[in-house]
Design a protein around this motif. Structure first.
Motif, mmCIF file in Angstrom:
data_model
loop_
_atom_site.group_PDB
_atom_site.id
_atom_site.type_symbol
_atom_site.label_atom_id
_atom_site.label_comp_id
_atom_site.label_asym_id
_atom_site.label_seq_id
_atom_site.Cartn_x
_atom_site.Cartn_y
_atom_site.Cartn_z
ATOM 1 N N UNK A 183 -9.528 -1.365 -12.292
ATOM 2 C CA UNK A 183 -8.830 -0.235 -13.242
ATOM 3 C C UNK A 183 -8.820 -0.769 -14.689
ATOM 4 N N UNK A 184 -9.136 -0.138 -15.694
ATOM 5 C CA UNK A 184 -9.059 -0.498 -17.154
ATOM 6 C C UNK A 184 -8.247 0.479 -17.675
ATOM 7 N N UNK A 185 -7.195 0.076 -18.285
ATOM 8 C CA UNK A 185 -6.087 0.940 -18.955
ATOM 9 C C UNK A 185 -6.595 0.954 -20.269
ATOM 10 N N UNK A 186 -6.828 2.197 -20.908
ATOM 11 C CA UNK A 186 -7.352 2.363 -22.231
ATOM 12 C C UNK A 186 -6.126 1.992 -23.416
ATOM 13 N N UNK A 187 -5.200 2.244 -23.090
ATOM 14 C CA UNK A 187 -4.128 2.175 -24.066
ATOM 15 C C UNK A 187 -3.818 0.587 -24.491
ATOM 16 N N UNK A 188 -3.928 -0.362 -23.615
ATOM 17 C CA UNK A 188 -3.625 -1.514 -23.641
ATOM 18 C C UNK A 188 -4.826 -2.465 -23.656
ATOM 19 N N UNK A 189 -6.037 -2.120 -23.415
ATOM 20 C CA UNK A 189 -7.199 -2.771 -23.199
ATOM 21 C C UNK A 189 -7.413 -3.601 -21.938
ATOM 22 N N UNK A 190 -6.433 -3.584 -20.898
ATOM 23 C CA UNK A 190 -6.048 -4.378 -19.889
ATOM 24 C C UNK A 190 -6.891 -3.856 -18.705
ATOM 25 N N UNK A 191 -7.557 -4.719 -18.131
ATOM 26 C CA UNK A 191 -8.653 -4.768 -17.004
ATOM 27 C C UNK A 191 -7.707 -5.264 -15.581
ATOM 28 N N UNK A 192 -7.677 -4.491 -14.729
ATOM 29 C CA UNK A 192 -6.983 -4.998 -13.308
ATOM 30 C C UNK A 192 -8.037 -4.890 -12.347
ATOM 31 N N UNK A 193 -8.457 -5.870 -11.740
ATOM 32 C CA UNK A 193 -9.353 -6.199 -10.694
ATOM 33 C C UNK A 193 -8.658 -6.490 -9.484
ATOM 34 N N UNK A 194 -8.904 -5.860 -8.462
ATOM 35 C CA UNK A 194 -8.316 -6.056 -7.025
ATOM 36 C C UNK A 194 -9.582 -6.356 -5.857
ATOM 37 N N UNK A 195 -9.369 -7.528 -5.506
ATOM 38 C CA UNK A 195 -10.537 -7.822 -4.355
ATOM 39 C C UNK A 195 -9.869 -7.531 -3.061
ATOM 40 N N UNK A 196 -10.491 -7.021 -2.049
ATOM 41 C CA UNK A 196 -9.704 -7.041 -0.573
ATOM 42 C C UNK A 196 -10.364 -7.936 0.166
ATOM 43 N N UNK A 197 -9.768 -8.773 0.811
ATOM 44 C CA UNK A 197 -10.607 -9.606 1.844
ATOM 45 C C UNK A 197 -9.731 -9.748 2.909
ATOM 46 N N UNK A 198 -10.325 -9.660 4.059
ATOM 47 C CA UNK A 198 -9.558 -9.712 5.215
ATOM 48 C C UNK A 198 -8.956 -10.887 5.637
ATOM 49 N N UNK A 199 -7.661 -10.955 6.096
ATOM 50 C CA UNK A 199 -6.985 -12.326 6.810
ATOM 51 C C UNK A 199 -7.103 -11.995 8.360
ATOM 52 N N UNK A 200 -6.593 -10.733 8.822
ATOM 53 C CA UNK A 200 -6.621 -10.574 10.035
ATOM 54 C C UNK A 200 -6.670 -9.066 10.164
ATOM 55 N N UNK A 201 -7.755 -8.863 11.156
ATOM 56 C CA UNK A 201 -8.403 -7.592 11.290
ATOM 57 C C UNK A 201 -7.459 -6.704 12.270
ATOM 58 N N UNK A 202 -6.588 -7.422 13.237
ATOM 59 C CA UNK A 202 -5.762 -6.814 14.144
ATOM 60 C C UNK A 202 -6.499 -5.843 15.106
ATOM 61 N N UNK A 203 -5.786 -4.872 15.571
ATOM 62 C CA UNK A 203 -6.570 -3.909 16.319
ATOM 63 C C UNK A 203 -6.912 -2.790 15.559
ATOM 64 N N UNK A 204 -7.978 -2.622 15.091
ATOM 65 C CA UNK A 204 -8.614 -1.732 14.244
ATOM 66 C C UNK A 204 -9.945 -1.111 14.855
ATOM 67 N N UNK A 205 -10.099 0.323 14.973
ATOM 68 C CA UNK A 205 -11.202 0.702 15.781
ATOM 69 C C UNK A 205 -11.258 2.262 15.450
ATOM 70 N N UNK A 206 -12.501 2.638 15.468
ATOM 71 C CA UNK A 206 -12.607 4.166 15.238
ATOM 72 C C UNK A 206 -13.560 4.636 16.419
ATOM 73 N N UNK A 207 -13.228 6.106 16.972
ATOM 74 C CA UNK A 207 -14.089 6.614 17.976
ATOM 75 C C UNK A 207 -14.563 7.828 17.421
ATOM 76 N N UNK A 208 -15.857 7.917 17.697
ATOM 77 C CA UNK A 208 -16.551 9.179 17.574
ATOM 78 C C UNK A 208 -17.062 9.762 18.758
ATOM 79 N N UNK A 209 -16.880 11.198 18.927
ATOM 80 C CA UNK A 209 -17.183 11.813 20.017
ATOM 81 C C UNK A 209 -18.543 12.678 19.676
#
Length: 170
Positions: free
Chosen positions: A53-79
């Protein structure tokens, strides 16, 4: 006697060479995305995201990188009939960088989501569900990758967000 020794060595060599697995040379191929080929339950095995995200008013750029620590019980089912259900529970290690990493902090964020509904497969390997269109790649080894990218620009900021989730069919 030398003939028998050569014969035994040859037999051992043939046995050794024939035991090498043909599966080691299996070629991963993309599978055409249909409701039949996509049908099944997939566990989340990898998660990557990028949020800039780049904010035009202040010239600030915020970068967020998501890296998993724990995936837990995550799933998806398609029929095959076009219904899906998903259950996401994971903790991501988010690295927040300001102004091109001149200042950084790390935050552990818990994500949880459960939903169900209908999905459709659109042309060129895309799946529409949860109100968004995702690029999807299904490989012949049961690996499914779903990718989403969004760009938003307003008078005050510009945001690029992407998410890549990799699943394995169970």
């Amino acid at each position: 006697m030398k003939f028998i020794t050569k014969l035994v060595v040859l037999a051992i060599l043939v046995t050794f060479l024939s035991c090498s697995s043909d599966d080691d040379n299996a070629v991963l191929q993309e599978v055409a995305l249909t409701t039949a080929s996509l049908s099944g339950t997939y566990e989340l095995t990898d998660y990557n995201s990028l949020d800039i995200t780049t904010y035009e008013l202040t010239g600030t750029t915020i970068t967020i990188l998501g890296e998993p620590l724990t995936l837990g019980n995550s799933n998806i089912t398609f029929t095959e009939s076009g219904a899906y259900s998903l259950n996401f529970n994971y903790t991501a290690n988010e690295r927040h960088s300001f102004n091109n990493a001149s200042s950084t902090f790390v935050e552990n964020v818990n994500y949880s989501d459960a939903s169900a509904g209908d999905y459709t497969i659109t042309g060129d390997q895309k799946v529409l569900f949860n109100g968004r269109e995702y690029e999807a790649t299904l490989l012949n080894n049961g690996e499914l990758t779903i990718y989403f990218e969004q760009y938003e620009e307003t008078e005050y900021y510009e945001n690029t967000y992407s998410q890549e989730l990799t699943f394995t069919k169970v």
